[in-house]
Design a protein around this motif. Sequence first.
Motif, short mmCIF file in Angstrom:
data_model
loop_
_atom_site.label_atom_id
_atom_site.label_comp_id
_atom_site.label_asym_id
_atom_site.label_seq_id
_atom_site.Cartn_x
_atom_site.Cartn_y
_atom_site.Cartn_z
N HIS A 1 1.15 -13.84 3.90
CA HIS A 1 1.57 -12.64 4.42
C HIS A 1 0.40 -11.59 3.96
CE1 HIS A 1 3.49 -8.86 4.92
NE2 HIS A 1 4.26 -9.45 5.80
N ALA A 2 -0.02 -11.50 2.71
CA ALA A 2 -1.18 -10.86 2.35
C ALA A 2 -2.45 -11.17 2.87
CB ALA A 2 -1.11 -10.66 0.92
N GLY A 3 -2.58 -12.51 2.87
CA GLY A 3 -4.06 -12.99 3.66
C GLY A 3 -4.25 -12.40 4.81
N ALA A 4 -3.09 -12.54 5.68
CA ALA A 4 -3.23 -11.93 7.34
C ALA A 4 -3.60 -10.70 7.38
CB ALA A 4 -1.80 -12.34 7.74
N LYS B 1 4.92 -12.83 10.29
CA LYS B 1 6.04 -11.78 10.42
C LYS B 1 5.51 -10.36 9.79
CE LYS B 1 9.87 -14.98 10.43
NZ LYS B 1 11.13 -15.74 9.91
N ILE B 2 4.43 -9.91 10.34
CA ILE B 2 3.87 -8.65 9.84
C ILE B 2 4.21 -7.75 11.42
CG2 ILE B 2 2.05 -7.19 9.69
CD1 ILE B 2 0.73 -9.61 8.24
N ILE C 1 -2.40 -1.23 -0.88
CA ILE C 1 -1.12 -1.67 -0.45
C ILE C 1 -0.82 -3.08 0.13
CG2 ILE C 1 -0.60 0.77 0.39
CD1 ILE C 1 -1.24 -0.06 3.12
N ILE C 2 -2.10 -3.58 0.29
CA ILE C 2 -2.14 -5.12 0.39
C ILE C 2 -1.68 -5.89 -0.75
CG2 ILE C 2 -3.25 -7.02 1.24
CD1 ILE C 2 -4.61 -5.28 3.39
N LEU C 3 -2.34 -5.73 -1.71
CA LEU C 3 -2.36 -6.50 -2.87
C LEU C 3 -1.03 -6.05 -3.73
CD1 LEU C 3 -6.10 -5.98 -4.45
CD2 LEU C 3 -4.94 -8.02 -3.13
#
Length: 455
Positions: A194-197, A231-232, A298-300
């Motif tokens: 999810h974070a990679g996307a 699912k983002i 916010i991603i990490l």
Amino acid sequence: KGLRAEDGRRRSRGRRSGAQENILRTVAKAERCHVVFTGIVLLRHDAVMTQFLFCEGDKTMKKNTSHALVRIIVIAAMLVLVVAAAIQCANGKSLAETAWSLLPPVIAIVLALVSKEAYSSLFIGVVVGALFTTNFAPVAALDAVVNDGLIAAIADNAGIFLFLVLLGIIVALVNAAGGSAAFGRWAETHIKTHAGAQFATFVLGVLIFIDDYFNCLTVGSVMRPVTDGHKISRPKLAYLIDATAAPVCMIAPISSWAAAVSSTAEGLNTGMSGIELFIRAIPYNLYSLMTFVFIIAIILMKFDYGPMKQYEKKASSGDLSALESEAGETINPEGHLLDLILPVVVLIITCTIGMLYVGGFFGVDTSGSADFAGDFVGAFGNTNAFVGLPWGGIIALVLTVIYLVARKVITFQQAMECVPKGFIAMISPILILTLAVSLKAMINSLGAAEYVHDL
């Protein structure tokens, strides 16, 4: 059905207790109010659901009413200020180089925030500025809007408008050829989390720094299948794209932002060219740099708040909050990853060469001077991005059409059909830029810069 049910309740009322009758009366009252407030008749639901929907409808109505009241108050306050300015002019006082010169942009900004609509807000700001400039003479104000505002804005920014249209056409070509879809297929096999996307969306946005609208159109079409698969939510994707596009273009010397800002900086009498001033100001562009830090954080940290948190929660259950109009998009299965990468790389190279050519790196500049021949930094500082960017954009477009038609992923006719599509995609930025530059012209006529300088 509702009338028959009410009739049945009346017949059986004698067999029910007083408590039951009170409950039924409450339900009936809630149902009538619910129909009035929402216009929806739910035939099979219990008293709890009816009361809940009634309360929610009531809260929504109160919220909408409060928002409408705020809009009315704000608009009324602005009308009062404009009338006060008209009275000042009627008394023979000038509005130039006074606090009144700041009112047109304030009106445009506030209206945009309140109405969530940019076109009319900017246009109203232009009209108010023209009225202030001409002391509320209607004919002179109309002349100022048309000649000093809109026509001058289009004439002075024709190079950027042409560049935007070229970018829109290139995006349409890449999408028609299936290059964006091919990248999506590649990313699906290499991006696992999810974070990679989200991070891939950010990185791709940083790499496409030519123009923020070109960035949004390209990254949006490329990354949408990838983020959907993880699912983002679409609002989160929109935020990541938009929060990357403008900041990266604001610190990229080869971009439409550099052209626009450098042209504005030419008249500041700083002792250097506009593009040189733009480059030297990059380390101080804290908005862009801190936005990058915030996005990465916010991603990490997997941190969302406010409405975005709710959208992400819905996305985890499959509701991506997508627009219904997105259904039915056709995808070219013959596209290859190179069909996306090559046009973007060629565009960056040709735009760089174009800006160096206009700046005199290869011999003489547009004025005939050979002072910067062979001087990379000097030629870049001497360039005119309004000419250099369209110069490179036209070459990139021609090469892209030849490449895609030669690969037989699209026909020449399909390529030509992308021309109006690209123009249509860029109508919004062209309109906003035209109105914004027109507003700037009105502010300059009022001497707002001199007023702020003398504070």
